[in-house]
Design a protein around this motif. Structure first.
Motif: not given
Length: 382
Positions: A17-19, A75-76, A337-338, A343-344
């Motif tokens: 799901l995240a990638t 949490a993710v 990155l910000f 993934m922060r």
């Protein structure tokens, strides 16, 4: 209930799901192919369902280590479902320690250390740092794999004096391009590993052992290989945004210092690498430069806090330029990155992991524990 299977399936579903199905971003998976094939074939899961599954698995986790990692997955999953915790709280849930703002006085001290460590050339501190880096740049970079092989042999020899390493290990150096990292070490199983190095970034030979020890021995490759040997199936699912990776990145930043105390890295490079590249001693102190570099990882965590407050890219770039001493081109490439991402909090693992481990790792017994045991940040106390 097969807890290990359900845990692996949860990690695979969150990773997908995240990638969007891309591998290597949130999960290192070495479990049964039938489980990953099943997740790849099914419709993407709903974040709320994944969060509920994480809650269920947390209640019956076999030990605190696994419970902490499932908490990170919870949490993710919540973040992917639209839950927006304050960054420090989200970081605490994921990493097992609460990230904090690092006072700029800490960076001022690192700048003073760099001032003493660099040659007394003209210009600002940032200009002097870039001049020192340029003076130690390898050209052409295609010569790098042979030098990395030499550094791997030395770091492996010194790590073997701390903990026995299996014979027959093969570590390849591969130059890559079109990637967002400088260097990355990957253990592929069967005593085979690869250190990938971005050929589009000039390579500073003064950093050779700093990078190879971090990515190889006693850093990421050694840790993955040894934990697989010592822990077996317990190590086949590694969720990256988790407490264990705080310790992994901390160990990586500490790795050169563990193997080459004092000026030993610089002495070895001057004897074995730099002369053939035409680089002569200039009075600089490599160990002090690398110590300051580790401290300045805290700048990136502060920038993440600023980004979470809604500060614009111009303000982030100015902050990074002042404190990290990066040039405009390097900063422009790092601003991604910000941007908002599940993934922060990972960026916090570098400084906070290094700061946590450095006073704790006081001898070889503790290095061996880091390389063979499943530890949490809470286990690392003076």
């Amino acid at each position: 209930m097969d807890w290990e299977r359900d845990h692996a399936m949860l990690a695979l579903r969150i990773d997908r799901l995240a990638t969007g199905g891309l591998s290597g971003t949130m999960l290192i998976y070495r479990g049964p192919a039938e489980w990953s094939d099943r997740v790849a074939a099914e419709p993407p899961a709903e974040p709320a369902a994944l969060a509920e599954e994480a809650e269920r698995l947390m209640e019956c986790a076999p030990d605190p280590y696994l419970a902490a990692h499932v908490r990170a997955m919870r949490a993710v999953a919540g973040h992917l479902g639209g839950e927006r915790l304050p960054l420090a709280e989200y970081g605490r849930e994921c990493l097992g320690l609460e990230p904090r703002w690092v006072p700029e006085e800490v960076f001022e001290q690192a700048h003073a250390e760099l001032d003493r460590a660099l040659p007394g050339t003209p210009g600002s501190l940032a200009e002097r740092l870039r001049a020192w880096q340029a003076a130690h740049t390898l050209e052409p970079i295609e010569r790098l794999p042979e030098l990395v092989d030499r550094a791997v042999a030395e770091t492996r020899r010194r790590t073997n004096a701390i903990i026995p390493l299996p014979p027959g290990e093969v570590v390849e150096c591969r130059l890559v391009e079109g990637v967002g990292f400088h260097g990355a070490g990957a253990y592929e199983g069967g005593l085979k590993s690869t250190i990938h190095i971005n050929k589009e970034i000039p390579f500073n030979l003064a950093d050779l052992l700093y990078l190879v020890a971090h990515e190889g021995h006693p850093g990421h490759i050694a840790e993955s290989m040894l934990k697989e040997a010592h822990l077996g199936e317990r190590q086949r699912v590694r969720f990256m945004l988790s407490p264990s990776f705080v310790l992994s990145e901390g160990l990586g930043l500490l790795a050169e210092e563990l193997l080459f105390p004092g000026d030993e890295a610089q002495v070895w490079l001057n004897a074995n690498v730099l002369p053939e590249a035409g680089i002569r001693p200039d009075g600089s102190d490599f160990a002090a430069v690398h110590h300051a570099k580790n401290v300045l990882w805290g700048v990136w965590g502060n920038a993440a806090f600023l980004a979470a407050e809604g500060r614009g890219e111009a303000e982030l770039a100015a902050y990074l330029g002042k404190w990290s001493l990066y040039g405009d081109g390097e900063i422009a490439g790092a601003l991604g990155l910000f941007r908002p991402s599940a993934m922060r909090p990972y960026i916090f693992g570098y400084f906070h992991g290094w700061e946590l481990l450095r006073p704790w790792v006081t001898g070889p017994d503790l290095v061996r524990r880091l390389l063979t045991e499943q530890l949490l940040p809470a286990d690392v106390t003076p």
